[in-house]
Design a protein around this motif. Structure first.
Motif, PDB file in Angstrom:
ATOM      1  N   HIS A   1      14.024  13.106   6.835  1.00  0.00           N
ATOM      2  CA  HIS A   1      14.003  13.759   5.590  1.00  0.00           C
ATOM      3  C   HIS A   1      13.168  15.018   5.498  1.00  0.00           C
ATOM      4  O   HIS A   1      13.908  16.117   4.941  1.00  0.00           O
ATOM      5  CB  HIS A   1      14.103  12.723   4.159  1.00  0.00           C
ATOM      6  N   PRO A   2      11.962  15.100   6.124  1.00  0.00           N
ATOM      7  CA  PRO A   2      11.141  16.088   6.201  1.00  0.00           C
ATOM      8  C   PRO A   2      11.968  17.309   7.184  1.00  0.00           C
ATOM      9  O   PRO A   2      11.869  18.429   6.893  1.00  0.00           O
ATOM     10  CB  PRO A   2       9.793  15.861   6.685  1.00  0.00           C
ATOM     11  N   ALA A   3      12.758  16.955   8.257  1.00  0.00           N
ATOM     12  CA  ALA A   3      13.368  17.982   8.882  1.00  0.00           C
ATOM     13  C   ALA A   3      14.605  18.397   8.261  1.00  0.00           C
ATOM     14  O   ALA A   3      14.753  19.723   8.308  1.00  0.00           O
ATOM     15  CB  ALA A   3      13.707  17.188  10.131  1.00  0.00           C
TER      16      ALA A   3
ATOM     17  N   THR B   1       6.897  22.883  -3.189  1.00  0.00           N
ATOM     18  CA  THR B   1       5.393  22.758  -2.306  1.00  0.00           C
ATOM     19  C   THR B   1       5.634  23.236  -0.873  1.00  0.00           C
ATOM     20  O   THR B   1       4.962  24.049  -0.363  1.00  0.00           O
ATOM     21  CB  THR B   1       5.087  21.274  -2.524  1.00  0.00           C
ATOM     22  N   ILE B   2       6.522  22.612  -0.265  1.00  0.00           N
ATOM     23  CA  ILE B   2       6.932  23.097   1.184  1.00  0.00           C
ATOM     24  C   ILE B   2       7.166  24.553   1.290  1.00  0.00           C
ATOM     25  O   ILE B   2       6.708  25.315   2.171  1.00  0.00           O
ATOM     26  CB  ILE B   2       8.208  22.142   1.965  1.00  0.00           C
TER      27      ILE B   2
ATOM     28  N   ARG C   1      13.111  31.272  -1.356  1.00  0.00           N
ATOM     29  CA  ARG C   1      14.092  30.335  -0.853  1.00  0.00           C
ATOM     30  C   ARG C   1      13.987  28.903  -1.530  1.00  0.00           C
ATOM     31  O   ARG C   1      15.193  28.278  -1.734  1.00  0.00           O
ATOM     32  CB  ARG C   1      13.847  30.036   0.696  1.00  0.00           C
ATOM     33  N   ALA C   2      12.806  28.617  -1.512  1.00  0.00           N
ATOM     34  CA  ALA C   2      12.692  27.272  -2.447  1.00  0.00           C
ATOM     35  C   ALA C   2      13.237  27.177  -3.601  1.00  0.00           C
ATOM     36  O   ALA C   2      13.991  26.372  -4.287  1.00  0.00           O
ATOM     37  CB  ALA C   2      11.284  26.565  -2.133  1.00  0.00           C
ATOM     38  N   ASP C   3      13.001  28.205  -4.508  1.00  0.00           N
ATOM     39  CA  ASP C   3      13.435  28.296  -5.773  1.00  0.00           C
ATOM     40  C   ASP C   3      14.958  28.425  -5.879  1.00  0.00           C
ATOM     41  O   ASP C   3      15.725  27.870  -6.648  1.00  0.00           O
ATOM     42  CB  ASP C   3      12.871  29.802  -6.517  1.00  0.00           C
TER      43      ASP C   3
END
Length: 345
Positions: free
Chosen positions: A82-84, A187-188, A197-199
């Motif tokens: 899941h982190p990948a 956070t990542i 990109r995260a938003d």
């Protein structure tokens, strides 16, 4: 054995390069000062050093470990799937130098990129295997990613000059929610300098859940029993885990939402009493196939009158889809289609 691994006292090649670069920069500075030259910082090629990236330095507190990033990581290793997938969803394939422990089929949109990643191990890799990939950042999905008894403690990586981050689900929180998944993404995204990109990703995932919610709006909540594993007792999802929220958002109700744990054992008599109409089978490596789990449940005479068993209503949920990351919103839609198929025709 992890305790008997011997590492040379000298820095690793990548660290030696960094030390040489730092020494060269220091020498240039000294010579320039001695000759009355300018004071602009310079690299080995004589060009001005790059300005700090926007948003850096950045300090992150994670599971009791405080890390200050002067720049985004450039060489990341992920331990667990899941982190990948989260990093791939943020478009960070070019910053990944290895991954490990694939646990279930990857989301189709990330499958090609995932296959292209260097696989360090089918389970958790050794400390040496991770270090040999020369990462500057290691992102663990389960607490076992940084198992001290296996020689992979966060302190061991810190001593090797490698930053670490552990999925917030394993920071000792008593309950996790969809908001934890969104905050993990942000956070990542911040650590890697891709906040925009995260938003955007979080907004897309929220919209996905909202669309599913509209599709099942007004439908009666379907009683769902989560079967993870177990024969003498049933190991199931309790009310403290993200799985229960996924079921609720999909138009269902976890019949063991009153279990005050993320996971726990319940008796088969309790399963019979609560009369689930659908059984959600958690699918993951080394836990028996989905078909084996179905066959076991269908073969139990005590469960014969349970509506889900009588009507053979099963839905399959990859365990990775219930973990803090990018998959839970996808799981909401997939599960809703299984609970309320009439709403998706």
């Amino acid at each position: 054995m992890p305790g008997s691994l011997q590492f040379p006292p000298s820095p690793r090649p990548s660290h030696r390069r960094a030390l040489r670069a730092a020494a060269a920069a220091a020498l240039v500075s000294v010579l320039a000062a001695g000759c009355g030259g300018g004071t602009d910082p310079a690299g080995e090629d004589g060009k001005p050093a790059a300005a700090p990236a926007a948003g850096f330095p950045l300090t992150v507190d994670n599971c009791g470990t405080r890390t200050t990033y002067d720049r985004p990581p450039a060489r990341a290793v992920t331990i667990h799937q899941h982190p990948a997938e989260l990093m791939l969803a943020l478009g960070l394939k070019d910053r990944m130098v290895g991954t490990a422990f694939p646990d279930s089929p990857v989301l189709p949109q990330y499958e090609q990129d995932f296959k292209a990643l260097r696989q360090l191990a089918q389970k958790e890799p050794s400390f040496e295997a991770v270090v040999n990939a020369e990462p500057d950042f290691v992102y663990g999905g389960y607490g076992s990613a940084f198992a001290e008894k296996e020689g992979r403690s966060r302190k061991a990586f810190e001593d090797a000059g490698i930053d670490t981050y552990l999925n917030r689900e394993y920071c000792g929180k008593k309950q996790v929610s969809m908001e934890d998944a969104y905050e993990e993404i942000r956070t990542i995204g911040g650590i890697f300098g891709v906040k925009d990109r995260a938003d955007a990703l979080v907004a897309d995932l929220r919209a996905r859940i909202e669309k599913t919610g509209k599709a099942v709006e007004g439908a009666p909540a379907v009683p769902v029993f989560v079967y993870d594993s177990g024969d003498k007792a049933a190991f199931t999802a309790g009310g403290k885990g993200l799985g229960t929220e996924i079921i609720k958002l999909a138009g269902g109700r976890n019949v063991f939402d009153d279990l005050d744990e993320v996971f726990g054992d319940v008796s088969w008599e309790q399963v019979v009493e609560r009369r689930p109409e659908v059984i959600a089978i958690y699918d993951y490596a080394d836990a028996g196939s989905v078909q084996q789990k179905k066959d076991f449940l269908l073969s139990q005479p005590a469960l014969a009158d349970v509506p889900a068993i009588r009507n053979k209503r099963f839905v399959v949920v990859p365990l990775t889809a219930t973990l803090v990351g990018v998959r839970p919103p996808h799981a909401v839609e997939d599960l809703a289609r299984g609970l309320h198929p009439e709403r998706f025709r």
